[in-house]
Scaffold this active site. Structure first.
Site, PDB file in Angstrom:
ATOM      1  N   TYR A  38     113.410 -22.088   6.859  1.00 41.66           N
ATOM      2  CA  TYR A  38     112.158 -22.098   6.766  1.00 41.66           C
ATOM      3  C   TYR A  38     111.870 -21.209   5.379  1.00 41.66           C
ATOM      4  CZ  TYR A  38     107.748 -19.277   7.156  1.00 41.66           C
ATOM      5  OH  TYR A  38     106.405 -18.853   6.768  1.00 41.66           O
ATOM      6  N   PRO A  91     101.767 -13.892  -1.349  1.00 42.91           N
ATOM      7  CA  PRO A  91     101.578 -13.957   0.278  1.00 42.91           C
ATOM      8  C   PRO A  91     102.792 -14.815   1.112  1.00 42.91           C
ATOM      9  CG  PRO A  91      99.797 -15.448  -0.478  1.00 42.91           C
ATOM     10  CD  PRO A  91     100.445 -14.662  -1.733  1.00 42.91           C
ATOM     11  N   SER A 120      99.603 -11.925   3.864  1.00 42.40           N
ATOM     12  CA  SER A 120      99.247 -13.084   4.405  1.00 42.40           C
ATOM     13  C   SER A 120      98.547 -12.975   5.757  1.00 42.40           C
ATOM     14  CB  SER A 120     100.678 -13.922   4.498  1.00 42.40           C
ATOM     15  OG  SER A 120     100.237 -15.202   5.376  1.00 42.40           O
ATOM     16  N   GLN A 142      95.147 -12.481   1.808  1.00 44.42           N
ATOM     17  CA  GLN A 142      95.236 -13.876   1.835  1.00 44.42           C
ATOM     18  C   GLN A 142      94.600 -14.270   3.025  1.00 44.42           C
ATOM     19  OE1 GLN A 142      97.979 -16.051   3.562  1.00 44.42           O
ATOM     20  NE2 GLN A 142      96.623 -17.762   3.041  1.00 44.42           N
ATOM     21  N   HIS A 316     102.302 -23.834  -4.143  1.00 47.63           N
ATOM     22  CA  HIS A 316     102.862 -23.509  -2.739  1.00 47.63           C
ATOM     23  C   HIS A 316     104.394 -23.580  -2.667  1.00 47.63           C
ATOM     24  CE1 HIS A 316     101.074 -22.132   1.414  1.00 47.63           C
ATOM     25  NE2 HIS A 316     102.269 -21.972   1.504  1.00 47.63           N
ATOM     26  N   GLY A 352     108.196 -21.178  -8.695  1.00 44.02           N
ATOM     27  CA  GLY A 352     109.452 -21.364  -9.395  1.00 44.02           C
ATOM     28  C   GLY A 352     109.638 -20.428 -10.432  1.00 44.02           C
ATOM     29  N   ARG A 374     109.697 -16.814  -3.139  1.00 50.33           N
ATOM     30  CA  ARG A 374     110.980 -16.701  -2.218  1.00 50.33           C
ATOM     31  C   ARG A 374     112.093 -15.407  -2.720  1.00 50.33           C
ATOM     32  NH1 ARG A 374     109.952 -21.985  -3.312  1.00 50.33           N
ATOM     33  NH2 ARG A 374     109.904 -23.383  -1.298  1.00 50.33           N
TER      34      ARG A 374
HETATM   35  C1  FNR Z   1     104.878 -19.120   1.414  1.00 49.97           C
HETATM   36  N1  FNR Z   1     103.628 -19.271   0.848  1.00 49.97           N
HETATM   37  C2  FNR Z   1     102.333 -18.963   1.211  1.00 49.97           C
HETATM   38  N2  FNR Z   1     101.415 -18.854   0.823  1.00 49.97           N
HETATM   39  C3  FNR Z   1     100.126 -18.445   1.224  1.00 49.97           C
HETATM   40  O1  FNR Z   1      99.283 -18.415   0.731  1.00 49.97           O
HETATM   41  N3  FNR Z   1     100.356 -17.867   2.767  1.00 49.97           N
HETATM   42  C4  FNR Z   1     101.403 -17.953   3.388  1.00 49.97           C
HETATM   43  O2  FNR Z   1     101.374 -17.455   4.185  1.00 49.97           O
HETATM   44  C5  FNR Z   1     102.471 -18.551   2.696  1.00 49.97           C
HETATM   45  N4  FNR Z   1     103.656 -18.376   3.368  1.00 49.97           N
HETATM   46  C6  FNR Z   1     104.793 -18.809   2.863  1.00 49.97           C
HETATM   47  C7  FNR Z   1     105.996 -18.694   3.326  1.00 49.97           C
HETATM   48  C8  FNR Z   1     107.303 -18.701   2.676  1.00 49.97           C
HETATM   49  C9  FNR Z   1     108.547 -18.521   3.314  1.00 49.97           C
HETATM   50  C10 FNR Z   1     107.214 -19.135   1.226  1.00 49.97           C
HETATM   51  C11 FNR Z   1     108.627 -19.541   0.470  1.00 49.97           C
HETATM   52  C12 FNR Z   1     105.806 -19.471   0.458  1.00 49.97           C
HETATM   53  C13 FNR Z   1     103.501 -19.423  -0.727  1.00 49.97           C
HETATM   54  C14 FNR Z   1     103.726 -18.470  -1.602  1.00 49.97           C
HETATM   55  O3  FNR Z   1     102.495 -17.450  -1.547  1.00 49.97           O
HETATM   56  C15 FNR Z   1     103.820 -18.970  -3.017  1.00 49.97           C
HETATM   57  O4  FNR Z   1     102.816 -19.746  -3.261  1.00 49.97           O
HETATM   58  C16 FNR Z   1     105.066 -19.539  -3.390  1.00 49.97           C
HETATM   59  O5  FNR Z   1     106.259 -18.958  -2.677  1.00 49.97           O
HETATM   60  C17 FNR Z   1     105.429 -19.497  -4.777  1.00 49.97           C
HETATM   61  O6  FNR Z   1     106.830 -20.315  -5.147  1.00 49.97           O
HETATM   62  P1  FNR Z   1     108.190 -19.523  -5.282  1.00 49.97           P
HETATM   63  O7  FNR Z   1     108.076 -18.267  -6.074  1.00 49.97           O
HETATM   64  O8  FNR Z   1     108.680 -19.443  -3.832  1.00 49.97           O
HETATM   65  O9  FNR Z   1     109.048 -20.743  -5.803  1.00 49.97           O
END
Ligand code: FNR
Length: 423
Positions: A38, A91, A120, A142, A316, A352, A374
């Protein structure tokens, strides 16, 4: 970073690997298979997630010599508040799959290292509980704009009431992306009823659930394709309800948890949302509004024209659209579109970023602040609050060091002039 090297000299090993790939591999070893899938997964062939990394590989940093960088200042003003450094915690929903302290551990770590966490709508802990932990401020909220306007309004009012400093509206998830790893193993929020804390603690949501229970034939509850929650999900929902002041264990009796998951399933996505809906959000809150998920410069222009307070460039983490443009590739054009309108609205960037040098590149390409996704979740899975704190500490230390070695004393000196395209 001197302190980090010194700790190593005295034999103190870090709680989490410093290198991004080793961090991910270490997290994979301790996480449940479905939880890791996930977190790490992305849309379709995951080309969009790979593109995010490849885009960073195209940039090279150009150092400068003999500049007095003895005093460096990473601080900045963002949406009316002073921040110690430009890193934000993105978030991330359903953090309970990584660690049972979930959003609370992240909030505590963020406070230790002066970072703003963005809480989030899919959080594992109600926003009021996180806000109380943070002393009633120092976080952004968020928003996933629900299919039910009254619920959306309730979430925004609660965020404002508990001290959120901005509302970040995520636009790129009007429907959930096509994520093969989750499709094959079961998407956690649906399958286990986790990540619903903001909903189950919300008075409007609870009323909708109660109405559903009263109206439905008990046999029909759960007719939504989501499978009925497992006993673990029921326990999660019960414990969430305990977080909410005024709720009692008796409030959540079967079949409520099942109705809650079904109600969530119906209200989650809002693909009919348009620019015409934005003024209603503006009317709901006096908090700064940031639009997250902007990649097209025309959308950035519309956002500025609509009077929003911040633009968040993101794909995202490649989780929504397979083969999306890399967020970093979209950043310069979006920044140009915003600045060419004479707007000073901050442009936040994520997707990224794995190192302090990556953050430097994003800042040099026009980002005002940089979000981490992440990597901090991996830190959370490995060592809870301490793990998140170390990931954050490492990123800030490396950004600071990169600034020192490139002759940048403050963020205003981190500009495009410090970059070259790789030959
Ligand atoms: C997210 N992201 C995300 N974004 C958001 O606005 N609300 C959310 O609930 C979530 N949930 C979420 C869960 C998981 C497991 C991940 C990995 C990501 C997206 C997050 O905010 C963000 O845009 C990305 O994770 C950025 O990319 P990197 O740093 O993971 O590469």
């Amino acid at each position: 970073q001197a302190a980090i090297y010194r700790a190593g000299t005295y034999g103190r090993r870090p709680a989490v690997p410093t290198d991004g790939s080793r961090l991910e591999a270490a997290a994979e070893r301790v996480m449940l298979r479905r939880a890791f899938a996930y977190v790490t997964g992305a849309a379709g062939s995951e080309a969009g997630a790979r593109a995010n990394r490849e885009a960073f590989e195209r940039w090279r940093v150009l150092p400068r010599m003999l500049v007095d960088t003895g005093e460096r200042d990473l601080s900045l003003d963002l949406l009316g508040h002073r921040h110690d450094h430009p890193l934000l915690l993105c978030p991330v929903g359903v953090l309970s799959v990584a660690h049972r302290d979930a959003d609370l551990a992240v909030a505590r770590a963020a406070r230790r290292y002066g970072a703003t966490p963005v809480l989030s709508t899919q959080a594992s802990v109600p926003m009021e509980v996180v806000a109380a932990e943070l002393g009633g401020g120092g976080f952004w909220y968020q928003l996933y704009w629900s299919a039910d306007d009254e619920l959306t309004a309730s979430l925004v009012r609660r965020a404002e009431a508990c001290g959120a400093e901005a509302v970040v509206v995520t636009l790129d998830t009007s429907v959930l992306g096509w994520r093969p790893r989750d499709l094959d193993l079961g998407h956690l929020p649906f399958a286990r009823g986790e990540g619903l804390a903001q909903y189950t603690s919300d008075p409007v949501f609870r009323r909708l659930v109660t109405q559903r229970v009263a109206a439905a034939d008990p046999e029909e509850l759960g007719s939504h394709p989501a499978p009925s929650p497992t006993p673990a999900a029921v326990r999660t929902l019960l414990s969430m309800s305990r977080h909410h002041p005024g709720s009692t264990r008796e409030n959540v009796t079967s079949p409520e948890p099942r109705a809650a998951v079904d109600t969530f399933g119906e209200l989650f996505a809002r693909p009919s949302l348009t620019w015409a809906d934005l003024p209603r959000l503006r009317a709901l809150t006096s908090l700064p509004i940031v639009l997250k998920g902007i990649l097209d410069p025309d959308d950035a222009g519309r956002a500025v024209d609509a009077g929003v307070d911040g633009i968040w460039v993101s794909n995202h983490g490649g989780r929504q659209v397979d083969r999306t443009v890399a967020a970093l590739d979209a950043l310069p054009e979006v920044t140009r579109a915003v600045r060419s309108r004479g707007s000073r609205a901050p442009v936040i960037f994520d997707s990224g970023v794995r190192t302090g040098a990556d953050a430097f590149v994003a800042l040099a390409l026009g980002a005002s602040a940089v979000g981490i996704g992440r990597p901090y979740v991996y830190g959370l899975a490995l060592a809870g609050e301490d793990g998140v704190a170390e990931v954050l500490r490492n990123l800030v230390a490396e950004l600071d060091l990169t600034m020192a070695l490139t002759g940048c004393r403050s963020l205003t000196e981190v500009t495009r002039a410090r970059l070259r395209l790789a030959p």
